[in-house]
Structure formats: C-alpha cells, structure tokens
Motif scaffolding. Structure first.
Motif: not given
Length: 388
Positions: A85-98
């Motif tokens: 979650x932290x990495x997504x908030x920092x980078x905006x790059x989804x690993x799973x979302x969508x």
C-alpha cells in the motif's frame, strides 16, 4: 427528519428512497453477489465484509471490521501488504489494482486456497477505499484435476502409441547406417587377420565408410530431435513474483493440510524476466509438486522458494525442501529421460523442465539444500539488466 425527495423515472414521479433504505437495499444486493467482496480503507483496515466473504473465509463481519485485511493472507503477503500500500501511495503504480491476479488466501482455520482477486479503487469524499472481489478457484481446480486425470490417462495411451510409432520410425531410419557400420566393421576385422598393403587400403576405406555412416546416424537423430522440440518459446517480459504466486496458488493448495510450511522470499529488484509465461509456470509447478511429494514421509516439512540476482544478467530461482535428499546414483542422471524417483513416475518431468530452461538460455541443477533435502535451482534472463 429527511425531507421527501421525488425523482422522475420514465415520465412518472416516484419517491426517492431515504438514506437508510438505500443502504439496506445496497446491502441486500451485495449479499446476493456470489463472489466475496471485501472493502478496506487507506490504512488497509476492513470496513465491509460481504455475506459471501463470511461463507468463504469463515469469519463474521463483526469480527473483522477494523482489522487489517492482511489477516486473510498467508505469508509472505501478510507481512508485506502494508508495504504494498505504501509503495502504491508513493509511486502511483498499481501492482494489482485494476489488473487482477491469481493468488492464495487464508481461511479462519488456517487453511489456504487459490483465488482470483480483482481490486477496484474509489473515492468517498476525501477518503479513498479499495474493494476486492474474490473468486474461490478451489472448485474449478478440483474440476481441472479430474479433467487432468482423464487427460493423463488419455495422454498415457497417446504417449505409448506415439513412442511405439517413434521407436519404429527411429529403428527404420537408423537401420541402414547401423547395418552398414556393422558390415564395414566385420569386413575390416576379417581383412586384418592377414594384413598386407592391399588389404590395409581396403580396411582404411571401410573405416572411412563407417565414419560417414555414423555421421549420417547422428544427423537422423538430430533431425528427429529438432522436429520434436518444435522451435523456440515465445518470450516476453514478465513479473517473476507474479509467476511464482500463480504457480504456488495451484501447486501448494494442500500444503497446510499435508503439514508443509511454505516460505517465499523474492528479490523485488530482480523481478522482471524474459520468459514464456506458461512454460516457466510449468517448471515451477513441477518443482513445487516434486518437493511436496519428496517430503511426504518426513517429520519436518519445510518448502522454501527464493529468487535472487545471479551473475551475468540472470535471475536464480530456488525451490528447496526438507525431504530425505537424493540418492547418489539418481542425482548423477536426474535430468535424463525415464529416470524417476517415484515408483509410478515416467521420469519425464525433470527432463522437460531442463528442456524448457535451456530453451530460455538458462540452466537447471540440483544440490543438497540447507534444510537437509534437495534444492532445485534454475536461471532465467534478467530483463531488468541492460547491456553495457
């Protein structure tokens, strides 16, 4: 009290439902959805847990409200989820979302099962929420296992027939050069019983013809091998962690029931690999299932899956077990066709794995593991490393 509101639908005025009624109506719809639905906030805390989720995981919604969603995950995802979650908030790059993925979930009783997970993101005012839609793949997997058993029986018959046909073809193709070699050798042997300059010249000619015929036999074998191999795999850049997660979701579904402790440690800096996804998942699946079966009679059952950067632009993947290890005679010819450690095995699994890995420019080998059993290692091209 809320003032009554009216809306126009198809030319008719109808009374709009009140907030409480709308909420109840929405809840009834969500409870009817067959797939489990879990909603979490920005901190990863559960704020909604559908009836299907209750049935799937064995928890009541009231038990999980305010709990971290990682409670529904096995290791190593459980320990890493907040970091995701932290990495997504920092980078905006989804690993799973969508995107969606096949992974593994954990029930209240500790058992694990394969799932198809899709996650959506939404805004509620200033707040951000994530909704996970979860489909249990266990039933589909059991159906696939039954189909696989039937397919295996048919494939066995097909293999026997094909091998018989192939053996006949090889015997026919090789018969001429081998017969010629035998004739030339027998002639040379007879002539050498009373050697003289004239007979020695004939012997030299016979041996030269033997060499030519042996080359011809080798060409026949290579031609058949090339025909069977069917060319190079179709390779693309893939996420190694995703390949391993998807393969382990299927291969290790009964690990806990068998008493196997699974540890997965992946190097995120060596995640991009150049592979044929299906073929490499076949290698992973075979090695994981072999490890599980090797530990069947062991008191301690630990299976470790690791990845790390290897030398010369490769990534190394290791599958280690705490089984009894390999017999020395078997270890020396482990990847040869028709060599098996199983009483009912055909001995083709590891040979196929070797063919696939070599087709990916990598190598595969076995060695004693630190757990006391065997560690199978193979390398793949690191797509994250640039030349120069």
């Amino acid at each position: 009290m809320h003032a009554k509101r009216e809306i126009v639908a198809k030319g008719k005025r109808v009374e709009a439902p009140q907030p409480f009624a709308r909420e109840e109506h929405l809840r009834s719809i969500l409870d009817a959805v067959p797939d489990a639905m879990v909603v979490i906030d920005e901190r990863g805390l559960i704020i909604s847990f559908s009836a299907a989720a209750e049935k799937m995981f064995g928890y009541r919604e009231a038990e999980l409200l305010g709990e971290n969603v990682s409670r529904l995950m096995p290791s190593p995802d459980r320990e890493r989820h907040d970091g995701y979650l932290r990495r997504y908030y920092e980078t905006g790059q989804p690993k799973i979302i969508g995107i969606g993925r096949v992974t593994t979930a954990r029930r209240r009783d500790g058992t694990t099962f394969p799932i198809d997970l899709h996650i959506g993101e939404a805004r509620l005012g200033e707040d951000r929420v994530f909704t996970g839609f979860i489909h249990d793949l266990s039933e589909r997997q059991e159906t696939e296992r039954q189909l696989h058993r039937l397919q295996s029986e048919l494939a066995h018959v097909s293999r026997v027939t094909t091998m018989g046909t192939l053996a006949t073809s090889i015997a026919h193709e090789l018969n001429q050069p081998l017969t010629a070699i035998a004739n030339y050798t027998e002639t040379a042997r007879e002539l050498l019983k009373s050697p003289d300059p004239a007979t020695l010249a004939i012997v030299q000619e016979a041996l030269a013809d033997c060499a030519q015929q042996s080359i011809r036999a080798g060409q026949i074998v290579r031609r058949l091998r090339d025909f069977i191999s069917g060319g190079q795999p179709e390779r693309r850049v893939e996420s190694l962690s995703r390949l391993i997660n998807e393969a382990s979701a299927m291969a290790l579904v009964s690990a806990r029931e068998r008493g196997v402790e699974v540890e997965i440690s992946l190097d995120q800096d060596a995640d991009a690999v150049l592979v044929d996804r299906i073929q490499i998942q076949q290698v992973l699946f075979n090695l994981m299932r072999n490890a599980m079966e090797a530990m069947e009679g062991s008191r301690t059952k630990i299976l470790k899956i690791r990845s790390a950067q290897d030398a010369h632009g490769f990534v190394r993947v290791s599958v280690s077990d705490s089984g009894p290890g390999l017999d020395g005679d078997i270890a020396a010819k482990l990847f040869h066709p028709f060599i098996s450690t199983k009483a009912t095995g055909m001995g083709l699994g590891l040979s196929i794995c070797q063919t696939i890995v070599r087709g990916h420019e990598g190598r595969i080998w076995a060695e004693p593991s630190r757990l006391g059993g065997t560690a199978f290692n193979f390398t793949l091209v690191n797509a994250g490393v640039k030349d120069g």
